[in-house]
Design an enzyme around this catalytic site. Sequence first.
Site: not given
Ligand code: NOJ
Length: 564
Positions: A223, A276
């Site tokens: 993440d 991500e």
């Molecule tokens: C990306 C995640 O996919 C999302 O769902 C989340 O709210 C944020 N990062 C913060 O962790």
Amino acid sequence: MAKRRIARLDGRVSITNDATWWRSAVIYQIYPKSWADADGDGFGDLAGIRTRLGYLARLGVDAIWLSPWYRSPQADGGYDVADFRDIDPIFGTLADAEALIDEAHDLGLKVIVDIVPNHTSDQHRFFQEALASEPGSPAWDRYHCVRGADGGASPPNDWTSAFGGPAWDPVLDADGQPTGWWYLHVFDSAQPDLNWDNPEVREEFLDTLRFWFDRGVDGFRIDVATGLVKAEGYPHSGGGEEDRYPYWDQPGVHEIWREWRRVANEHQPPRAFVGEVWVGSQEAFVAYLRPDELHTAFNFDHLKCPWDASALRGVVERSLHAAGQVSAPSTWVLENHDVPRVRTRYGMEAAGARMPHANTAPPPDVVPDDARGLARARAGLLFMLGLPGSAYVYQGQELGLPEVLDLPAEVRQDPAFRRTGGAEGYRDGCRVPMPWTRQDHSFGFSPTGASWLPMPADWGELSVEAQLGDPGSMLELTRDALRIRRREPALGDGDLGWISEPDDPCLVLRRPAEETDPHVLVAVNMGEAPALVEATEVVLSSGRDPAPGRGGFWLPPDTAAWLR
Ligand code: NOJ
């Protein structure tokens, strides 16, 4: 490199290479809260997932990615983790997780779990220890606790939270009075950002990786992989786009991924990462994919791409070129738990509106053209599964679920909805639970009919039960595509050659690039008129069967096909 292994399961043949499976895998994302509820409380759980793993094996995916299952107050759907080495009671127990991993492996499915290193929950032991101590203490050093401006009365700088409002909250003393110190949270106030200069933070995560690797986890989805390091001295942003703020993509972050890669390589077979990575340029993007950093990262350019042939061709070309520079595979993704469902996005576009890719309110008063939205969602999926690299399918995408646009404000859980007074935070619409059966309340999601978000009354017809065995359904299209993808050596990892000209509204490409037999042609018609694709055989089509024409087949608009 490990040897190629052929596993047979329910008549499906899976060719896997244990060391490099992530280069070509089709990975199914499960949002645990919304997939299958076994205990009847209206929240999906691990026992529910375990009973449905056979569905995924028969669907034909190679791996699952589970959004966070850790202990969490669920202030941000589990992306607020209170304990990285335990399972949240709403989902089950650690023993359930271990059983799930083993059962998935028995079915030939790899398991990727989410990890959230940028921040913790405010309920995490680290933050609780900080709260119990004075600012400036070692416990506070694990977070970003900074003296405020104006003698402490104002936040230290102008940084804003991705969920709305300032990125700083005041640190209060035992009597609830401001201390003049502030802590950083790039997301919700309940998600304080960790200080990655602190060695204990680094150790905590290396231990967590090993903890799960030892339990058989095949990899992690990381993440906010660009966010961990903040610019020194917390400089003002100077305004401008939030995605350029000096808490994103700071050079120091790459050393963290190198260290993680070394831990992944300690295991046999080596474990894999998908990051991500939202960044402004391809150059910045591929820096994360250098051979000693992350294996792969989500291709958000693909996800954001409109239904437009030259835009899509450009994305495919640039993605493959960029990934190729660092010998990484490209990835492909159209949906996840943060963005509106593709059927609705494409349907909005067909109705003349552009649906924002993330988080913001849907355009008011636009009714999506649902028939075209569905046709394009099917075509988009089939085209994606024919591209070189690995691909992600978000739960329910294989059913063609639409975005639920009309959830009442009082059921919405997205923290950004609350923080922005409803201007942003519309991610619940793609998180509505899966319909499994035609009839029951909550369509088989839960034995009691409970569901944490209301499910549209007509979703029985979109359920797994309704679509299984129906040759015209999106579920059967997905199954056919995945079955063929496994059998065709040309699909998955590899390269492509363009057959269509750069300005053709119908994209046609050959897998592999070289003119060989066997090969597969992958085509998608994004124009308004049928397009003739030169081929001798249609292997699979996302819509009406392409009609035979002189030397090929007429591919209807909004349709993709695999041909030979
Ligand atoms: C990306 C995640 O996919 C999302 O769902 C989340 O709210 C944020 N990062 C913060 O962790």
